[in-house]
Design a protein around this motif. Structure first.
Motif, PDB file in Angstrom:
ATOM      1  N   ARG A  82      57.386  50.295 -77.224  1.00  0.00           N
ATOM      2  CA  ARG A  82      57.758  51.683 -76.917  1.00  0.00           C
ATOM      3  C   ARG A  82      58.647  52.277 -78.004  1.00  0.00           C
ATOM      4  O   ARG A  82      58.504  53.442 -78.386  1.00  0.00           O
ATOM      5  CB  ARG A  82      58.443  51.753 -75.552  1.00  0.00           C
ATOM      6  N   SER A  83      59.579  51.484 -78.523  1.00  0.00           N
ATOM      7  CA  SER A  83      60.459  51.973 -79.580  1.00  0.00           C
ATOM      8  C   SER A  83      59.675  52.298 -80.844  1.00  0.00           C
ATOM      9  O   SER A  83      59.887  53.341 -81.478  1.00  0.00           O
ATOM     10  CB  SER A  83      61.538  50.922 -79.882  1.00  0.00           C
ATOM     11  N   GLN A  88      57.628  55.434 -80.166  1.00  0.00           N
ATOM     12  CA  GLN A  88      58.393  56.657 -79.984  1.00  0.00           C
ATOM     13  C   GLN A  88      58.831  57.267 -81.312  1.00  0.00           C
ATOM     14  O   GLN A  88      59.101  58.459 -81.389  1.00  0.00           O
ATOM     15  CB  GLN A  88      59.613  56.405 -79.090  1.00  0.00           C
ATOM     16  N   ARG A  89      58.891  56.462 -82.354  1.00  0.00           N
ATOM     17  CA  ARG A  89      59.198  57.009 -83.681  1.00  0.00           C
ATOM     18  C   ARG A  89      58.013  57.780 -84.234  1.00  0.00           C
ATOM     19  O   ARG A  89      58.133  58.474 -85.241  1.00  0.00           O
ATOM     20  CB  ARG A  89      59.585  55.881 -84.643  1.00  0.00           C
ATOM     21  N   THR A 117      55.492  59.249 -81.776  1.00  0.00           N
ATOM     22  CA  THR A 117      55.199  60.275 -80.768  1.00  0.00           C
ATOM     23  C   THR A 117      56.164  60.111 -79.596  1.00  0.00           C
ATOM     24  O   THR A 117      56.381  58.983 -79.127  1.00  0.00           O
ATOM     25  CB  THR A 117      53.755  60.181 -80.247  1.00  0.00           C
ATOM     26  N   PRO A 118      56.740  61.196 -79.090  1.00  0.00           N
ATOM     27  CA  PRO A 118      57.676  61.075 -77.957  1.00  0.00           C
ATOM     28  C   PRO A 118      56.997  60.623 -76.674  1.00  0.00           C
ATOM     29  O   PRO A 118      57.666  60.172 -75.749  1.00  0.00           O
ATOM     30  CB  PRO A 118      58.242  62.496 -77.821  1.00  0.00           C
ATOM     31  N   TYR A 119      55.672  60.714 -76.618  1.00  0.00           N
ATOM     32  CA  TYR A 119      54.956  60.322 -75.400  1.00  0.00           C
ATOM     33  C   TYR A 119      54.978  58.814 -75.170  1.00  0.00           C
ATOM     34  O   TYR A 119      54.690  58.345 -74.065  1.00  0.00           O
ATOM     35  CB  TYR A 119      53.507  60.813 -75.446  1.00  0.00           C
ATOM     36  N   ALA A 120      55.301  58.036 -76.200  1.00  0.00           N
ATOM     37  CA  ALA A 120      55.338  56.583 -76.042  1.00  0.00           C
ATOM     38  C   ALA A 120      56.357  56.160 -74.995  1.00  0.00           C
ATOM     39  O   ALA A 120      56.227  55.098 -74.377  1.00  0.00           O
ATOM     40  CB  ALA A 120      55.655  55.915 -77.382  1.00  0.00           C
ATOM     41  N   ALA A 121      57.376  56.977 -74.767  1.00  0.00           N
ATOM     42  CA  ALA A 121      58.406  56.645 -73.783  1.00  0.00           C
ATOM     43  C   ALA A 121      57.852  56.619 -72.367  1.00  0.00           C
ATOM     44  O   ALA A 121      58.485  56.078 -71.454  1.00  0.00           O
ATOM     45  CB  ALA A 121      59.552  57.651 -73.872  1.00  0.00           C
TER      46      ALA A 121
END
Length: 305
Positions: A244-245, A248-249, A251-255
């Motif tokens: 996820r980390s 998230q770098r 795309t913010p959707y990975a969170a």
């Protein structure tokens, strides 16, 4: 420039050295630090550090990197002075060129400060070489020392019905094969919780690793995590935290991914990854070295499968 966007950051260090041949009286000037322009070694040290920090400006295809440590030391021998440069970073690519550039510029600086005191033929840069590198592929391997049986389950009604190609699953399958997971079972499943659980239960007997793709999101039919989490008795939260980390770098959707990972009762490692092509690729880039390490250090996990 080479695309390193899917390479995970890691701590990297490189050491390089360069030698300048010089006559004895010039080497003595290095020991005393007495020249018209000042102390050659102190000046060369600063020049080498600055060069390490600006390597991407000097060499066209080098990536700009955050330099966390750069230092240059010197050894004066009977016929030469050796500059030894060490550079460290935490990044997706290494600092070999930064270390080589630092060592080169350091000896060039000494050359410039000694040239008024001898003939041109008496000064010669004899070598510039990489002495050591740590981090990246050479340190965090992505290849198993022996074959490990694994299964890959792609959960998607659309792919199963032929409405879209399985780009994510085939990409992960290729990465697993290249890493040495074999035999590798590949299977398409519908978005059906009961069928998914039944297939995972059946495949646990013959596989040390089971990876699922799809069903980790927020949709009503995204049931993978809810169905498979109860099978995990020893969770490895760091795997999905890393995925996820890393994502998230990019795309913010990975969170929003709810993926989980851990060992089942029989020591089968179960990992649930996103079903999108980007999510699957990014997750594998983040966790593959850790997956390889698990089976490299725990030989017992592949026994009796």
């Amino acid at each position: 420039m080479k695309d390193v966007s899917l390479k995970p950051d890691s701590q990297r260090r490189a050491t390089a050295s360069a030698e300048l041949l010089a006559p004895p009286h010039c080497l003595e000037m290095l020991r005393t630090g007495q020249t018209e322009k000042g102390d050659p070694l102190k000046t060369a040290r600063v020049a080498g550090i600055l060069a390490a920090k600006r390597t991407d400006e000097l060499i066209p295809l080098c990536h700009p990197l955050p330099i966390y440590r750069a230092d240059v030391e010197f050894e004066i021998e009977a016929d030469c002075v050796r500059a030894i440069a060490t550079v460290e970073t935490i990044a997706a690519t290494g600092v070999e060129m930064e270390a080589l550039t630092a060592a080169s510029i350091a000896v060039l600086t000494i050359y410039d400060m000694l040239k008024p005191y001898c003939e041109p033929a008496e000064l010669c840069i004899r070598s510039c070489k990489l002495d050591e590198k740590l981090g990246g592929k050479s340190h965090f391997v992505r290849q198993l020392p022996r074959a490990v049986p694994a299964a890959l389950l792609v959960i998607s009604d659309a792919i199963l019905a032929g409405r879209k190609p399985d780009e994510a699953g085939r990409g992960v399958e290729q990465e697993l094969r290249q890493a040495g997971f074999a035999p590798l079972h590949y299977e398409l499943l519908p978005d059906d919780g009961e069928q998914l659980r039944a297939r995972v239960e059946a495949l646990r007997a013959g596989n040390a690793l089971i990876i699922t793709l799809g069903g980790t999101g927020l949709g009503k039919r995204d049931l993978t995590v809810d169905v498979l989490r109860p099978l995990i008795q020893r969770e490895l939260p760091g795997l999905m935290e890393a995925a996820r980390s890393f994502g998230q770098r990019r795309t913010p959707y990975a969170a929003l991914s709810r993926g989980v990972a851990g060992f089942c009762a029989d020591n089968t490692l179960l990992v649930t990854l996103p079903g999108s092509r980007g999510g699957a690729r990014e997750s594998m880039a983040a966790i593959l070295p850790a997956l390889v390490h698990v089976f490299a250090v725990r030989r017992d996990l592949t026994l009796g499968k």
